[in-house]
Design a protein around this motif. Sequence first.
Motif, PDB file in Angstrom:
ATOM      1  N   PHE A  51      29.895  40.535  37.098  1.00 19.01           N
ATOM      2  CA  PHE A  51      29.679  41.179  35.812  1.00 19.01           C
ATOM      3  C   PHE A  51      29.363  42.666  35.947  1.00 19.01           C
ATOM      4  O   PHE A  51      29.734  43.443  35.093  1.00 19.01           O
ATOM      5  CB  PHE A  51      28.534  40.480  35.061  1.00 19.01           C
ATOM      6  N   GLY A  52      28.674  43.041  36.989  1.00 22.14           N
ATOM      7  CA  GLY A  52      28.258  44.427  37.155  1.00 22.14           C
ATOM      8  C   GLY A  52      29.344  45.304  37.747  1.00 22.14           C
ATOM      9  O   GLY A  52      30.173  44.857  38.538  1.00 22.14           O
ATOM     10  N   GLN A  53      29.348  46.587  37.374  1.00 23.36           N
ATOM     11  CA  GLN A  53      30.354  47.518  37.866  1.00 23.36           C
ATOM     12  C   GLN A  53      30.242  47.717  39.375  1.00 23.36           C
ATOM     13  O   GLN A  53      31.244  47.817  40.070  1.00 23.36           O
ATOM     14  CB  GLN A  53      30.221  48.855  37.145  1.00 23.36           C
ATOM     15  N   THR A  54      29.026  47.736  39.908  1.00 24.23           N
ATOM     16  CA  THR A  54      28.840  47.923  41.349  1.00 24.23           C
ATOM     17  C   THR A  54      29.457  46.764  42.126  1.00 24.23           C
ATOM     18  O   THR A  54      30.206  46.971  43.091  1.00 24.23           O
ATOM     19  CB  THR A  54      27.348  48.048  41.689  1.00 24.23           C
ATOM     20  N   ALA A  55      29.169  45.538  41.711  1.00 19.41           N
ATOM     21  CA  ALA A  55      29.733  44.362  42.393  1.00 19.41           C
ATOM     22  C   ALA A  55      31.246  44.304  42.215  1.00 19.41           C
ATOM     23  O   ALA A  55      31.972  43.962  43.145  1.00 19.41           O
ATOM     24  CB  ALA A  55      29.080  43.088  41.876  1.00 19.41           C
ATOM     25  N   ALA A  56      31.737  44.659  41.050  1.00 22.52           N
ATOM     26  CA  ALA A  56      33.180  44.632  40.791  1.00 22.52           C
ATOM     27  C   ALA A  56      33.915  45.634  41.664  1.00 22.52           C
ATOM     28  O   ALA A  56      35.010  45.355  42.157  1.00 22.52           O
ATOM     29  CB  ALA A  56      33.456  44.900  39.320  1.00 22.52           C
ATOM     30  N   SER A  57      33.320  46.785  41.902  1.00 23.98           N
ATOM     31  CA  SER A  57      33.992  47.802  42.720  1.00 23.98           C
ATOM     32  C   SER A  57      34.108  47.370  44.181  1.00 23.98           C
ATOM     33  O   SER A  57      34.961  47.856  44.903  1.00 23.98           O
ATOM     34  CB  SER A  57      33.253  49.140  42.615  1.00 23.98           C
ATOM     35  N   LYS A  58      33.281  46.427  44.626  1.00 22.60           N
ATOM     36  CA  LYS A  58      33.327  45.942  46.009  1.00 22.60           C
ATOM     37  C   LYS A  58      34.417  44.894  46.226  1.00 22.60           C
ATOM     38  O   LYS A  58      34.702  44.526  47.357  1.00 22.60           O
ATOM     39  CB  LYS A  58      31.977  45.345  46.398  1.00 22.60           C
ATOM     40  N   LEU A  59      35.051  44.420  45.158  1.00 24.75           N
ATOM     41  CA  LEU A  59      36.076  43.391  45.286  1.00 24.75           C
ATOM     42  C   LEU A  59      37.397  43.929  45.822  1.00 24.75           C
ATOM     43  O   LEU A  59      38.221  43.170  46.298  1.00 24.75           O
ATOM     44  CB  LEU A  59      36.321  42.714  43.928  1.00 24.75           C
ATOM     45  N   GLY A  60      37.601  45.216  45.719  1.00 25.51           N
ATOM     46  CA  GLY A  60      38.826  45.805  46.227  1.00 25.51           C
ATOM     47  C   GLY A  60      40.031  45.590  45.327  1.00 25.51           C
ATOM     48  O   GLY A  60      41.171  45.770  45.742  1.00 25.51           O
ATOM     49  N   VAL A  61      39.794  45.178  44.109  1.00 28.06           N
ATOM     50  CA  VAL A  61      40.859  44.948  43.140  1.00 28.06           C
ATOM     51  C   VAL A  61      40.480  45.678  41.858  1.00 28.06           C
ATOM     52  O   VAL A  61      39.320  45.686  41.469  1.00 28.06           O
ATOM     53  CB  VAL A  61      41.012  43.440  42.832  1.00 28.06           C
ATOM     54  N   SER A  62      41.456  46.287  41.226  1.00 33.88           N
ATOM     55  CA  SER A  62      41.151  46.942  39.956  1.00 33.88           C
ATOM     56  C   SER A  62      42.204  46.600  38.925  1.00 33.88           C
ATOM     57  O   SER A  62      43.356  46.300  39.259  1.00 33.88           O
ATOM     58  CB  SER A  62      41.047  48.457  40.131  1.00 33.88           C
ATOM     59  N   LEU A  63      41.804  46.636  37.690  1.00 33.29           N
ATOM     60  CA  LEU A  63      42.691  46.368  36.586  1.00 33.29           C
ATOM     61  C   LEU A  63      42.345  47.377  35.503  1.00 33.29           C
ATOM     62  O   LEU A  63      41.190  47.474  35.077  1.00 33.29           O
ATOM     63  CB  LEU A  63      42.495  44.938  36.054  1.00 33.29           C
ATOM     64  N   ILE A  64      43.324  48.136  35.089  1.00 30.83           N
ATOM     65  CA  ILE A  64      43.112  49.126  34.035  1.00 30.83           C
ATOM     66  C   ILE A  64      43.911  48.717  32.811  1.00 30.83           C
ATOM     67  O   ILE A  64      45.132  48.558  32.878  1.00 30.83           O
ATOM     68  CB  ILE A  64      43.544  50.536  34.504  1.00 30.83           C
ATOM     69  N   LEU A  65      43.218  48.520  31.713  1.00 26.89           N
ATOM     70  CA  LEU A  65      43.859  48.156  30.459  1.00 26.89           C
ATOM     71  C   LEU A  65      43.987  49.412  29.609  1.00 26.89           C
ATOM     72  O   LEU A  65      42.996  50.081  29.343  1.00 26.89           O
ATOM     73  CB  LEU A  65      43.034  47.102  29.715  1.00 26.89           C
ATOM     74  N   SER A  66      45.193  49.721  29.209  1.00 26.40           N
ATOM     75  CA  SER A  66      45.445  50.915  28.388  1.00 26.40           C
ATOM     76  C   SER A  66      46.090  50.492  27.086  1.00 26.40           C
ATOM     77  O   SER A  66      47.219  49.976  27.088  1.00 26.40           O
ATOM     78  CB  SER A  66      46.357  51.887  29.127  1.00 26.40           C
ATOM     79  N   PRO A  67      45.416  50.725  25.967  1.00 27.93           N
ATOM     80  CA  PRO A  67      46.016  50.359  24.680  1.00 27.93           C
ATOM     81  C   PRO A  67      47.222  51.248  24.379  1.00 27.93           C
ATOM     82  O   PRO A  67      47.294  52.393  24.812  1.00 27.93           O
ATOM     83  CB  PRO A  67      44.881  50.611  23.688  1.00 27.93           C
ATOM     84  N   THR A  68      48.172  50.673  23.695  1.00 22.88           N
ATOM     85  CA  THR A  68      49.342  51.442  23.279  1.00 22.88           C
ATOM     86  C   THR A  68      49.345  51.541  21.759  1.00 22.88           C
ATOM     87  O   THR A  68      48.821  50.671  21.063  1.00 22.88           O
ATOM     88  CB  THR A  68      50.654  50.778  23.739  1.00 22.88           C
ATOM     89  N   SER A  69      49.896  52.594  21.261  1.00 23.66           N
ATOM     90  CA  SER A  69      49.988  52.741  19.807  1.00 23.66           C
ATOM     91  C   SER A  69      51.346  52.243  19.346  1.00 23.66           C
ATOM     92  O   SER A  69      52.338  52.314  20.069  1.00 23.66           O
ATOM     93  CB  SER A  69      49.795  54.210  19.415  1.00 23.66           C
ATOM     94  N   LYS A  70      51.384  51.731  18.145  1.00 27.22           N
ATOM     95  CA  LYS A  70      52.643  51.199  17.606  1.00 27.22           C
ATOM     96  C   LYS A  70      53.319  52.219  16.738  1.00 27.22           C
ATOM     97  O   LYS A  70      52.836  53.037  16.136  1.00 27.22           O
ATOM     98  CB  LYS A  70      52.369  49.942  16.804  1.00 27.22           C
TER      99      LYS A  70
END
Length: 70
Positions: A51-70
């Motif tokens: 759940f925490g950003q520090t622990a998530a950054s240690k996983l070595g995987v990232s996912l970036i969600l970018s909204p798109t406009s219609k």
Amino acid sequence: SSVSMRYIMTPGEWDATSLVIPLGESGRPDNEHYKDQFDQWRTSTPPPLVFGQTAASKLGVSLILSPTSK
């Protein structure tokens, strides 16, 4: 039939949470992801669900969600 799930958490230590769904979310044997997590379930080594950003950054995987406009 229904889908099994192993969800392990300790309140106060949320980054130690783990979750595994051994037969896929749909439970359909014809689905290509049907047994993706089966070995993790069988060997009791489920992937972390942090759940925490520090622990998530240690996983070595990232996912970036970018909204798109219609």
